[in-house]
Scaffold this active site. Structure first.
Site, PDB file in Angstrom:
ATOM      1  N   HIS A 185       0.856  -1.196   0.000  1.00 13.09           N
ATOM      2  CA  HIS A 185       0.000   0.000   0.000  1.00 13.09           C
ATOM      3  C   HIS A 185       0.895   1.251   0.000  1.00 13.09           C
ATOM      4  O   HIS A 185       2.031   1.211   0.498  1.00 13.09           O
ATOM      5  CB  HIS A 185      -0.884  -0.038   1.254  1.00 13.09           C
ATOM      6  N   PRO A 186       0.419   2.371  -0.521  1.00 15.30           N
ATOM      7  CA  PRO A 186       1.292   3.545  -0.651  1.00 15.30           C
ATOM      8  C   PRO A 186       1.986   4.025   0.622  1.00 15.30           C
ATOM      9  O   PRO A 186       3.078   4.594   0.518  1.00 15.30           O
ATOM     10  CB  PRO A 186       0.343   4.615  -1.206  1.00 15.30           C
ATOM     11  N   VAL A 187       1.399   3.839   1.805  1.00 17.15           N
ATOM     12  CA  VAL A 187       2.096   4.324   3.002  1.00 17.15           C
ATOM     13  C   VAL A 187       3.057   3.296   3.579  1.00 17.15           C
ATOM     14  O   VAL A 187       3.726   3.568   4.573  1.00 17.15           O
ATOM     15  CB  VAL A 187       1.114   4.777   4.107  1.00 17.15           C
ATOM     16  N   LYS A 188       3.158   2.103   2.972  1.00 17.97           N
ATOM     17  CA  LYS A 188       4.055   1.078   3.486  1.00 17.97           C
ATOM     18  C   LYS A 188       5.504   1.365   3.062  1.00 17.97           C
ATOM     19  O   LYS A 188       5.811   2.389   2.462  1.00 17.97           O
ATOM     20  CB  LYS A 188       3.588  -0.300   3.030  1.00 17.97           C
ATOM     21  N   ILE A 189       6.398   0.427   3.360  1.00 19.54           N
ATOM     22  CA  ILE A 189       7.835   0.671   3.171  1.00 19.54           C
ATOM     23  C   ILE A 189       8.169   0.904   1.695  1.00 19.54           C
ATOM     24  O   ILE A 189       8.914   1.816   1.351  1.00 19.54           O
ATOM     25  CB  ILE A 189       8.657  -0.504   3.737  1.00 19.54           C
TER      26      ILE A 189
END
Length: 385
Positions: A185-189
């Protein structure tokens, strides 16, 4: 508003995506297996199965382990709802193990105690989903030993933890679990816009997960049961359309090349927070040590009312009013309305509920500048100082 998380998309990423857009394959082409191979090699696992979300990876992992009606899945209350919902998707019951208030991960002591009670009642779980909260591995050696003694299969939900390490080995190596899942997902690493992946060292589990992610359909001639015509395919299980498109795999593979830089940047910012906030009425996250290297997906503080900190809501609202996009991770799953209807409610997991009353995530992402971080620090000091 300075967000709590933010992706970086570079010209290199864009070029990788454009190459696929101009190719013959947008969905089931060569880019997905390339991405799978790269992640497996990075984590030291034998097999990787890409999916269109981290939730899908959890679901196919549960299905591959044979979870179904009459079975029980345990996980932590402090996680996103997908870590529990994957059990419900399979028709299983779901229950929770309380957290260790220091690590914020599943407590090995609480797990051991709950196992004793469950064994006496004949209600041991089939699957335990261990979440590596905020990027720091749970105590997998101890948890795995307890699970193995009771015949319980383990899924590591490492949605926060790609690039982290435990006992000197990459999270995702599956040394202490049957399957490890990641989210992109976009906010992941790293991000593939949306996407997930399940890693395993078991070839049979990998084969099952590939079947479940593709409608339960195979074209493999060696596995066909009723025909061998060149056009023939078979649905051999009730699967889903959980495939990752090639265009997203290209983005993920491009981003993977910056994984070390991203984790190093997050660790540096976390250390900077540690130093700047040490004298405030806050409980800070654990630092890295010889056994744990966090991926630092989140930097979560807890307001310490024993030291005179104001309420979390007051601080949260003042930080938001200052343009700081703080967040709360997570509302305990057992307090969600759907799970209350299943019989859960307040008071069942006191460590998780106590954590939730005080927790607040501060902005942390690899492209965050020192000036961005100083803005967060100054706002928080102005409220608490």
């Amino acid at each position: 508003m300075l967000p709590y998380g933010r992706q970086e998309v570079t010209e290199e990423d864009i070029a990788a995506v454009v190459r696929v857009l101009k190719s013959d394959f947008l969905t089931q082409g060569p880019e997905v297996p390339h991405f799978e191979k790269a992640v497996a090699e990075r984590c030291g696992a034998r097999h990787a199965v890409a999916t269109n979300s981290g939730t899908a990876a959890l679901h196919v992992a549960c299905l591959a382990l044979g979870l179904g009606p009459g079975d029980i899945l345990w996980t932590t209350p402090i996680t996103f709802v997908a870590s529990a919902n994957c059990g419900l998707y399979c028709g299983a019951e779901v229950d929770f193990v309380d957290i260790d208030p220091v690590t914020r991960n599943i407590s090995p002591d609480a797990f051991a105690e709950k196992l004793q009670t469950a064994e006496k009642a004949g209600r041991l779980p089939k699957v335990l989903v261990v979440v590596h909260f905020a990027g720091r591995s749970a105590e997998m050696r101890e948890i795995a030993a307890l699970a193995k003694a009771h015949g319980i299969r383990i899924i590591e939900d490492a949605a926060h933890a790609l690039g982290g390490a435990y006992e000197g080995r990459p999270i995702g190596c599956c040394a202490w679990s049957d399957i490890t899942t990641f989210s992109f997902h976009p906010v992941k690493i790293i991000t593939s816009a949306e996407g997930g992946m399940a890693l395993t060292n078991d070839a049979e589990l990998a084969e099952r997960m590939r079947l479940y992610r593709t409608h339960g359909i195979t074209r493999d001639a060696a596995k066909l049961m009723h025909d061998d015509a060149p056009w023939y395919y078979e649905q051999q299980a009730l699967g889903m359309n959980y495939r990752m498109p090639d265009v997203l795999a290209a983005l993920g593979r491009s981003q993977l090349g910056r994984l070390t830089r991203y984790v190093d940047a997050r660790a540096r910012l976390a250390a900077r927070y540690d130093q700047a906030l040490a004298d405030l009425p806050l409980r800070l996250p654990l630092k890295d040590d010889a056994t744990h290297r966090s991926a630092w997906h989140l930097y979560v503080v807890e307001l310490d009312d024993a030291q005179g900190a104001p309420s979390r809501r007051s601080v949260f609202e003042k930080m938001r009013a200052s343009g700081i996009g703080v967040q709360v991770h997570y509302i305990p799953v057992h307090l969600q309305p759907h799970y209350r209807r299943l019989g859960f409610g307040p008071g069942l997991f006191p460590a998780a509920e106590s954590y939730y009353e005080r927790a607040m995530s501060l902005p942390l992402f690899p492209t965050m500048t020192d000036a961005d971080q100083d803005q967060v620090i100054d706002a928080l000091r102005g409220i608490l100082g």
